[in-house]
Design a protein around this motif. Structure first.
Motif, PDB file in Angstrom:
ATOM      1  N   MET A 106       0.859  -1.176   0.000  1.00 45.84           N
ATOM      2  CA  MET A 106       0.000   0.000   0.000  1.00 45.84           C
ATOM      3  C   MET A 106       0.897   1.229   0.000  1.00 45.84           C
ATOM      4  SD  MET A 106      -1.691  -2.694   1.108  1.00 45.84           S
ATOM      5  CE  MET A 106      -1.408  -3.006   2.839  1.00 45.84           C
ATOM      6  N   ARG A 107       0.820   2.016  -1.040  1.00 44.84           N
ATOM      7  CA  ARG A 107       1.716   3.171  -1.165  1.00 44.84           C
ATOM      8  C   ARG A 107       1.075   4.449  -0.647  1.00 44.84           C
ATOM      9  NH1 ARG A 107       4.083   4.153  -6.779  1.00 44.84           N
ATOM     10  NH2 ARG A 107       5.518   5.444  -5.575  1.00 44.84           N
ATOM     11  N   PRO A 108       1.847   5.407  -0.099  1.00 47.59           N
ATOM     12  CA  PRO A 108       3.319   5.342  -0.008  1.00 47.59           C
ATOM     13  C   PRO A 108       3.801   4.437   1.114  1.00 47.59           C
ATOM     14  CG  PRO A 108       2.508   7.393   0.974  1.00 47.59           C
ATOM     15  CD  PRO A 108       1.320   6.712   0.382  1.00 47.59           C
ATOM     16  N   THR A 109       4.897   3.727   0.838  1.00 44.43           N
ATOM     17  CA  THR A 109       5.519   2.903   1.874  1.00 44.43           C
ATOM     18  C   THR A 109       7.004   2.712   1.567  1.00 44.43           C
ATOM     19  OG1 THR A 109       5.207   0.915   3.223  1.00 44.43           O
ATOM     20  CG2 THR A 109       5.071   0.598   0.841  1.00 44.43           C
ATOM     21  N   TYR A 110       7.636   1.887   2.341  1.00 43.93           N
ATOM     22  CA  TYR A 110       9.063   1.559   2.217  1.00 43.93           C
ATOM     23  C   TYR A 110       9.320   0.968   0.826  1.00 43.93           C
ATOM     24  CZ  TYR A 110      13.473  -0.536   4.015  1.00 43.93           C
ATOM     25  OH  TYR A 110      14.770  -0.893   4.267  1.00 43.93           O
ATOM     26  N   GLY A 111      10.348   1.480   0.147  1.00 43.64           N
ATOM     27  CA  GLY A 111      10.591   1.066  -1.232  1.00 43.64           C
ATOM     28  C   GLY A 111      11.184  -0.327  -1.393  1.00 43.64           C
ATOM     29  N   ALA A 112      11.722  -0.884  -0.299  1.00 42.16           N
ATOM     30  CA  ALA A 112      12.482  -2.138  -0.428  1.00 42.16           C
ATOM     31  C   ALA A 112      11.613  -3.328  -0.835  1.00 42.16           C
ATOM     32  CB  ALA A 112      13.202  -2.453   0.881  1.00 42.16           C
ATOM     33  N   TYR A 113      10.324  -3.321  -0.434  1.00 46.79           N
ATOM     34  CA  TYR A 113       9.476  -4.484  -0.762  1.00 46.79           C
ATOM     35  C   TYR A 113       9.413  -4.669  -2.275  1.00 46.79           C
ATOM     36  CZ  TYR A 113       7.910  -2.953   3.871  1.00 46.79           C
ATOM     37  OH  TYR A 113       7.881  -2.515   5.160  1.00 46.79           O
ATOM     38  N   ARG A 114       9.149  -3.563  -2.983  1.00 49.61           N
ATOM     39  CA  ARG A 114       9.039  -3.654  -4.429  1.00 49.61           C
ATOM     40  C   ARG A 114      10.377  -3.986  -5.086  1.00 49.61           C
ATOM     41  NH1 ARG A 114      10.512  -0.957  -8.338  1.00 49.61           N
ATOM     42  NH2 ARG A 114      11.012   0.905  -7.135  1.00 49.61           N
ATOM     43  N   VAL A 115      11.447  -3.384  -4.569  1.00 47.04           N
ATOM     44  CA  VAL A 115      12.762  -3.631  -5.171  1.00 47.04           C
ATOM     45  C   VAL A 115      13.153  -5.109  -5.034  1.00 47.04           C
ATOM     46  CG1 VAL A 115      15.224  -3.103  -5.052  1.00 47.04           C
ATOM     47  CG2 VAL A 115      13.543  -1.253  -4.881  1.00 47.04           C
ATOM     48  N   PHE A 116      12.949  -5.679  -3.854  1.00 49.33           N
ATOM     49  CA  PHE A 116      13.293  -7.104  -3.691  1.00 49.33           C
ATOM     50  C   PHE A 116      12.377  -7.989  -4.528  1.00 49.33           C
ATOM     51  CE2 PHE A 116      15.581  -5.673   0.195  1.00 49.33           C
ATOM     52  CZ  PHE A 116      16.828  -6.140  -0.190  1.00 49.33           C
ATOM     53  N   ALA A 117      11.120  -7.574  -4.681  1.00 54.80           N
ATOM     54  CA  ALA A 117      10.235  -8.332  -5.579  1.00 54.80           C
ATOM     55  C   ALA A 117      10.768  -8.242  -7.008  1.00 54.80           C
ATOM     56  CB  ALA A 117       8.806  -7.788  -5.482  1.00 54.80           C
ATOM     57  N   ASP A 118      11.148  -7.040  -7.439  1.00 53.15           N
ATOM     58  CA  ASP A 118      11.700  -6.854  -8.791  1.00 53.15           C
ATOM     59  C   ASP A 118      12.943  -7.723  -9.011  1.00 53.15           C
ATOM     60  OD1 ASP A 118       9.757  -5.031  -9.399  1.00 53.15           O
ATOM     61  OD2 ASP A 118      11.059  -3.253  -9.300  1.00 53.15           O
ATOM     62  N   ILE A 119      13.831  -7.719  -8.041  1.00 49.51           N
ATOM     63  CA  ILE A 119      15.072  -8.492  -8.159  1.00 49.51           C
ATOM     64  C   ILE A 119      14.755  -9.974  -8.380  1.00 49.51           C
ATOM     65  CG2 ILE A 119      17.103  -9.331  -6.875  1.00 49.51           C
ATOM     66  CD1 ILE A 119      17.196  -6.528  -5.540  1.00 49.51           C
ATOM     67  N   ASN A 120      13.667 -10.410  -7.740  1.00 52.88           N
ATOM     68  CA  ASN A 120      13.292 -11.818  -7.842  1.00 52.88           C
ATOM     69  C   ASN A 120      12.268 -12.076  -8.945  1.00 52.88           C
ATOM     70  OD1 ASN A 120      14.747 -13.217  -5.555  1.00 52.88           O
ATOM     71  ND2 ASN A 120      13.819 -11.525  -4.442  1.00 52.88           N
ATOM     72  N   ASN A 121      12.058 -11.072  -9.807  1.00 55.56           N
ATOM     73  CA  ASN A 121      11.088 -11.201 -10.907  1.00 55.56           C
ATOM     74  C   ASN A 121       9.699 -11.573 -10.396  1.00 55.56           C
ATOM     75  OD1 ASN A 121      10.093 -11.255 -13.523  1.00 55.56           O
ATOM     76  ND2 ASN A 121      10.753 -13.368 -13.898  1.00 55.56           N
ATOM     77  N   VAL A 122       9.290 -10.908  -9.336  1.00 53.95           N
ATOM     78  CA  VAL A 122       7.962 -11.116  -8.754  1.00 53.95           C
ATOM     79  C   VAL A 122       7.201  -9.804  -8.876  1.00 53.95           C
ATOM     80  CG1 VAL A 122       6.744 -11.479  -6.558  1.00 53.95           C
ATOM     81  CG2 VAL A 122       8.656 -12.971  -7.194  1.00 53.95           C
ATOM     82  N   GLU A 123       5.959  -9.884  -9.354  1.00 62.18           N
ATOM     83  CA  GLU A 123       5.182  -8.665  -9.596  1.00 62.18           C
ATOM     84  C   GLU A 123       4.695  -8.042  -8.292  1.00 62.18           C
ATOM     85  OE1 GLU A 123       1.127  -7.174 -11.890  1.00 62.18           O
ATOM     86  OE2 GLU A 123       1.625  -9.300 -11.912  1.00 62.18           O
TER      87      GLU A 123
END
Ligand SMILES: *Cc1c(COP(=O)(O)O)cnc(C)c1O
Length: 348
Positions: A99-116
């Protein structure tokens, strides 16, 4: 929905690395099993660290009342977030929800792992909208829903009753990030939900109130079953012997930590009051963490002005609902006086 059915199959079937410390876990006089140096050196780090961080976790149980069997130590919360995505989410197939705005790391780690990442929008008052979250959970069936409470960068705590309802409707994992909980008055931790819902996990850190950002120590609180999965998937020596020692010392220094925290909160109240009196400040957004969030007309200009004075803050201007917002960490008394001195001379 059992935990097993949520886990990636290759993790369930994984045969973990067995370290020297796993093969022999008793007490002995002479260890010749890990190709370590016998020479202790200046800082006595010649031995590999305890993969389970047992002494530290006992201390955590004593000081933070988090049961030994329900904790796992990560190389910062960052490692825990990354592991969680790798354990539960199939790349290219599964989703996490934030739920945005929030900590950016959740999305970045999902991106790194190719998870939407499914990003929902918070209400304009920065609270969470129960209806739309539950509706989106049903539509997207995320494997993990991340809830940050108190939230970064808004400082808003999420009521426990709301977390409970989200976790009940979510058939995946509900991960509650409580990095700033030490600063929140009368904080109700989601740790109390673990007993009623095995899909709830809590992430804590020693990086903020415990003054150990440089040591990298995060804590996962979860059911024994989930702890065992993380234990299998993590690198065997993920937390260095120096970090484990530092964390043990910090937790033994509770009185001073508590005092520093009280001073931080006192300074925060003062900052909030003084910032609110500046003509060009449109809003001081109240929160429960060790930072203040303020809104001005031109965040970029104020940011540049402060940095020209040698003071660096964080712009959150491009986050939804946070147009014109700067996030300012509460510093020491001296740092905060310097900040207010600079801000009082600013010509908007
Ligand atoms: C600072 C912060 C953390 C801490 O991360 P570490 O890796 O433990 O240093 C975790 N979550 C949020 C929301 C934070 O702001």
């Amino acid at each position: 929905m059992s935990i097993k059915s949520l886990v990636n199959e290759h993790i369930l079937n994984l045969i973990p690395y067995s370290s020297a410390r796993d093969d022999f876990s008793g007490e002995a006089d002479i260890y010749l099993d890990a190709n370590e140096s016998w020479y202790e050196g200046q800082i006595k780090a010649n031995r590999y660290p305890d993969p389970r961080a047992s002494l530290l976790r006992r201390k955590i149980e004593e000081v933070l009342s988090l049961p030994y069997k329900n904790t796992l130590i990560g190389n910062g919360s960052d490692e825990i977030i990354d592991l969680m995505i790798r354990i539960f989410c199939k790349p290219g197939e599964d989703r996490i929800m934030i739920m945005r705005p929030t900590y950016g790391a959740y999305r970045v780690f999902a991106d790194i792992n190719n998870v939407e990442t499914i990003s929902l929008l918070e209400n304009s008052d920065l609270t969470l909208d129960e209806e739309s979250i539950i509706e989106a959970i049903e539509r997207y069936r995320p494997k993990i829903v991340f809830i940050c409470s108190p939230n970064n960068p808004t400082g808003k705590s999420v009521p426990l009753s709301l977390i409970r309802r989200i976790a009940e409707s979510n058939k995946g994992i509900t991960a509650v990030d409580e990095a700033y909980s030490d600063f929140a008055p009368a904080f109700e931790s989601a740790v109390t939900l673990l007993e009623e819902n095995e899909r709830v996990v809590v992430i804590r850190t020693l990086s903020k109130a415990w003054a150990l950002a440089g040591a990298r120590v995060g804590i996962l609180v979860a059911s024994e079953e989930i702890i065992a999965l993380f234990d299998k998937a993590k690198a065997p020596y993920n937390v260095s012997i120096l970090a484990q020692r530092a964390a043990f010392e910090a937790l033994s220094d509770r009185e001073n930590i508590e005092r520093a925290k009280e001073e931080t909160l006192k300074e925060k109240r003062l900052l909030e009051k003084e910032l609110g009196e500046l003509e060009y400040v449109k809003e001081v957004i109240a929160g429960d963490a060790n930072f203040v969030l303020l809104r001005v007309d031109d965040a970029k200009r104020l940011y540049n002005y402060l940095s020209s004075k040698g003071i660096i803050v964080r712009s959150r201007d491009s986050e939804p609902h946070l147009k014109g917002c700067l996030r300012i960490t509460v510093g020491s008394k001296i740092e905060n006086r310097a900040l207010m001195g600079a801000l009082s001379e600013y010509k908007a």
